[in-house]
Design a protein around this motif. Structure first.
Motif, short mmCIF file in Angstrom:
data_model
loop_
_atom_site.label_atom_id
_atom_site.label_comp_id
_atom_site.label_asym_id
_atom_site.label_seq_id
_atom_site.Cartn_x
_atom_site.Cartn_y
_atom_site.Cartn_z
N THR A 126 7.70 0.81 -6.54
CA THR A 126 6.78 -0.23 -6.06
C THR A 126 5.62 -0.42 -7.03
N THR A 127 5.07 0.67 -7.51
CA THR A 127 3.97 0.61 -8.46
C THR A 127 4.41 -0.09 -9.74
N GLU A 157 3.57 -3.26 3.40
CA GLU A 157 2.11 -3.28 3.23
C GLU A 157 1.73 -2.83 1.83
N GLN A 158 2.41 -1.79 1.35
CA GLN A 158 2.11 -1.27 0.02
C GLN A 158 2.41 -2.32 -1.05
N TRP A 162 0.05 -4.68 -3.89
CA TRP A 162 0.35 -4.83 -5.31
C TRP A 162 0.58 -6.30 -5.67
N ARG B 140 -3.47 5.62 -2.58
CA ARG B 140 -2.25 4.82 -2.67
C ARG B 140 -2.32 3.64 -1.70
N PRO B 141 -1.94 2.47 -2.17
CA PRO B 141 -1.95 1.32 -1.28
C PRO B 141 -1.06 1.59 -0.05
N ALA B 142 -1.59 1.31 1.12
CA ALA B 142 -0.86 1.41 2.38
C ALA B 142 -0.41 2.83 2.76
N ALA B 143 -1.04 3.83 2.17
CA ALA B 143 -0.69 5.20 2.53
C ALA B 143 -1.06 5.47 3.99
N GLU B 145 -1.33 3.22 6.41
CA GLU B 145 -0.39 2.48 7.27
C GLU B 145 0.92 3.26 7.41
N GLN B 146 1.36 3.87 6.33
CA GLN B 146 2.61 4.62 6.38
C GLN B 146 2.50 5.79 7.36
#
Lengths: 314, 441
Positions: A126-127, A157-158, A162, B140-143, B145-146
């Motif tokens: 994803t990154t 969401e992640q 990005w 980390r993005p959305a960590a 939420e996870q």
């Protein structure tokens, strides 16, 4: 020349600068107690390769051909051995297909370009997609990201975060949806809006899980229904800290969806990612990018010379 | 790959077979092959080297010299050493006497921390505890939420804040747990590279602010040579209590576990074997040792080696029997070996010749402990030569073993009968008798 070559190598160089000695220094140091290139020295070089996760097989092959050349071409001092080493290791890449260079996507000829990104869990797919999207966007390309990881909690969401950072659009469906359907929608939508690039994120999966590998094949099949050439690129993401299992990963992903390039991530740590040597050689897949950090600009085109230097840096 | 390796090893053994004694050269070849197997399994090259050297040192001793199949015995030593290096199974996490127990989870990016946190919560919940998950990965993005999504799936509450430092979230989660009667707090932290100074400082700060009862370091089973570097760096900062080895449901051989044990010495407490939230397992060193050495092939070789080893002992024993030198010492040794095989009634049934023993000479399971105690209370001389055991000696033995003189007498009578039996039997099927089926495992 393509878009990725605009980037600088600062990060990797910074990393190397910590111990600027590289091959030259290290081999020179090995040679201070030696006057000739002998078995003990070659054993030490073998150890360096193994310590970099190159693997016993590939390391032995490299050492054997060095031994051969030392004999035939009468090399003797450190400087010569440096040249020889570099040459032999870089040759691992060159012996593969002609595409073993920083391979750039030819955007002009086929639109939209479809890039599928695959790999085991936690390697940084994803990154990588976020960073890759950013590069296309800053090159003026219209990018659409498909969130086809419908399995992991909060994967959408992640990726969305990005996509926003990169300035790309994203197609998604609720968790638990068919990932192939997401990919299909994305390509359709990209074609309709005349996008340049579609990047498909897939769920991390261990290459030994038959069902999940079948799922991946299905994603590829539905893409091909719309465009027989799609996906134009299938990138396998490999974590630099991966050991010898990386080769199995590459084999299984190649069998399933035909990997066209490797992305080596997390090279900003102390891991060297030497397993890509074995992969690139055996599977004849070029290494296309390296990831060197968590920032959006931390994706660089692969440079084999820098890679070889890094193996011998401490 | 596995096929290749096992074929190679088989080849090495084939060459060794039939060679009576060990030689430097043939140990060398086996050891080189073992080193290679370890390297292919991602055991750190320094660890592999040290390990092989240690084994070599041990192998040069009498163990191997006694043996009839040196190569196999070396492999057995290697397997045993690996198992003992990997430590014990079933090491639970520390539960604090005064709740909440604080568990902190740390590791590199993508090693599987968040998934492990959820699995651990599920595991503790099934033990009747009341876990709270704390989302202290602010990077980390959305960590968050996870973790929240996983918590919902498990019906385990998750403490989170969107705009706070990781340290603040960790601290507040403890306060929250106390208020809401949660007895375990599992703090998920951001994945970080061990060379990232700022991030390592952060994880240290989290540790010192919440003083966890248990710190777990999560490692991907596919990790290669670098496992040693990251583990050492994390260990220096956190002095973690245990290791979690994840993604073992793949085909990685998990040699990193050996490197970790050798370099930081902390026990492996859990293994992750799937993406489902109940896919957390206790660690079994034997299984991982076989896996590192390459599927089941080595185990089979080890078992063969063990059989041969026992056979060798059996041959010595048979020779003694033939010469009627069977002593109480041998008797005790046999009993102990038999005991390891399972219930006596079953084991004796498997032995050819045993059914012909008179009633008095048979032994029941309960009597075994008593017999052992009696023989162990004898002097060396008495064990070698039962005839010297007179009345006063019998009394002493009875007192020493916590039995009665009658018990001692009964044993001596049975032993006497056994010796007579053996004299008769040796004229018959000596080879099948007694030891024919007496092989471990």
């Amino acid at each position: 020349m393509g878009i990725f070559e605009k980037l600088t190598f600062t990060k990797l160089k910074d990393g190397l600068a910590k111990t600027r000695e590289g091959i030259v220094g290290k081999v020179a140091r090995l040679l201070t107690t030696k006057t000739t290139i002998d078995d003990e020295l070659l054993d030490q070089i073998e150890e360096i390769l193994i310590a970099a996760d190159v693997g016993v097989d590939t390391s032995l092959k490299i050492i054997d051909s060095i031994r051969q050349r030392v004999k035939e071409e009468r090399y003797s001092n450190a400087e010569e051995l440096n040249v020889l080493l570099r040459d032999e290791i870089q040759r691992q890449f060159a012996n593969g297909s002609a595409g073993l260079q920083p391979n750039l996507l030819d955007l002009a000829s086929k639109r939209p370009i479809v890039i599928m990104v695959v790999g085991v869990n936690g390697v940084g797919k994803t990154t990588t997609i976020g960073k890759m999207a950013r590069q296309y966007v800053s090159d003026g390309k219209n990018v659409l990201i498909a969130a086809a990881d419908t399995f992991r909690a909060a994967a959408n969401e992640q990726l969305e975060i990005w996509a926003k950072r990169a300035g790309a659009d994203m197609i998604w469906r609720p968790r638990g949806s068919d990932p192939a359907a997401v990919a299909f929608d994305a390509l359709k939508s990209a074609t309709a809006r005349n996008a340049d690039v579609v990047i498909i994120d897939t769920a991390g999966r261990l290459h030994t899980k038959v069902n999940l590998m079948e799922e991946l094949k299905k994603i590829k099949r539905v893409l091909q229904k719309q465009n027989p050439d799609a996906p134009h690129e299938v990138l396998l993401v490999i974590d630099a800290s991966t050991g010898q299992n990386g080769l199995q990963q590459a084999k299984k992903f190649c069998e399933a969806v035909g990997v066209t390039g490797l992305v080596l991530t997390k090279l900003d740590g102390t891991a060297k990612g030497g397993i890509v040597l074995a992969i690139t050689k055996e599977m004849e897949i070029p290494v296309k990018f390296i990831g060197v950090g968590e920032e959006i600009d931390d994706l660089q085109p692969f440079d084999k010379q820098a890679f070889v230097e890094a193996i011998f840096a401490q | 790959m596995f096929e290749d390796l096992s074929r190679k090893l088989e080849g090495v053994f084939k060459r060794l077979r039939g060679e009576g004694k060990i030689s430097e050269a043939n140990v060398g070849e086996t050891l080189r092959e073992i080193r290679r197997i370890l390297l292919d399994a991602d055991v750190n090259y320094k660890v592999a080297k040290q390990f092989v050297d240690d084994v070599k040192e041990r192998a040069v001793g009498e163990h191997v010299l006694q043996s009839i199949t040196p190569g196999q015995l070396i492999v057995k030593i290697i397997y045993d050493e690996l198992v003992s290096l990997l430590g014990t199974s079933n090491v639970e996490i520390t539960i604090s006497p005064s709740p909440p127990t604080i568990v902190m989870v740390a590791g590199l990016q993508g090693s599987g921390k968040t998934t492990f946190c959820a699995k651990l919560a599920s595991h503790l919940k099934s033990q009747g505890r009341h876990p709270l998950l704390a989302a202290a990965d602010m990077h980390r993005p959305a960590a968050i939420e996870q973790l929240v999504a996983l918590g919902e799936q498990l019906d385990v509450p998750v403490y989170w804040e969107s705009d706070a430092s990781a340290v603040a979230v960790a601290e507040q989660s403890i306060v929250h747990a106390k208020k809401n009667a949660r007895d375990v707090v599992i703090v998920d932290t951001a994945g970080r590279l061990h060379v990232d100074e700022d991030m390592m400082k952060e994880v240290e700060a989290i540790k010192s602010s919440i003083t966890p009862h248990e710190i777990l370091f999560v490692v991907d089973a596919m990790t290669g040579q670098d496992a040693v570097n990251s583990a050492k760096a994390f260990h220096e900062r956190l002095n973690f209590d245990g290791v979690v080895l994840t993604k073992l449901d793949g085909d990685a051989r998990g040699g990193a576990a050996i490197s970790l044990r050798a370099s930081v010495g902390k026990p492996i407490k859990f293994i992750g074997v799937g993406e489902k939230l109940d896919a957390l397992e206790k660690f079994h060193p034997e299984r991982l040792a076989s896996r590192i050495l390459g599927k089941g092939d080595i185990v089979t070789l080890v078992e063969k080696a063990q059989e041969r080893f026992d056979e060798e002992k059996a041959i010595t024993l048979q020779a003694k029997i033939r010469k009627a030198q069977f002593t109480l010492e041998d008797f005790l040794q046999q009993l102990q070996e038999v005991k390891r095989m399972g219930p006596l009634s079953q084991v004796l049934g498997m032995l050819p010749g045993m059914s012909r023993l008179p009633q008095e000479a048979t032994i029941d399971d309960n009597a075994l402990v008593e017999i052992e105690a009696i023989i162990q209370s004898m002097t060396k001389e008495e064990r070698q030569n039962a005839r010297v055991i007179n009345g006063s000696r019998r009394k002493r033995i009875a007192v020493g073993s916590g039995t009665t003189v009658q018990g001692v007498n009964r044993l001596l009578k049975q032993f006497d009968q056994m010796q007579k039996m053996m004299k008769t039997l040796r004229k018959g099927r000596k080879k099948d008798m007694l030891m024919g089926g007496l092989q471990m495992r």
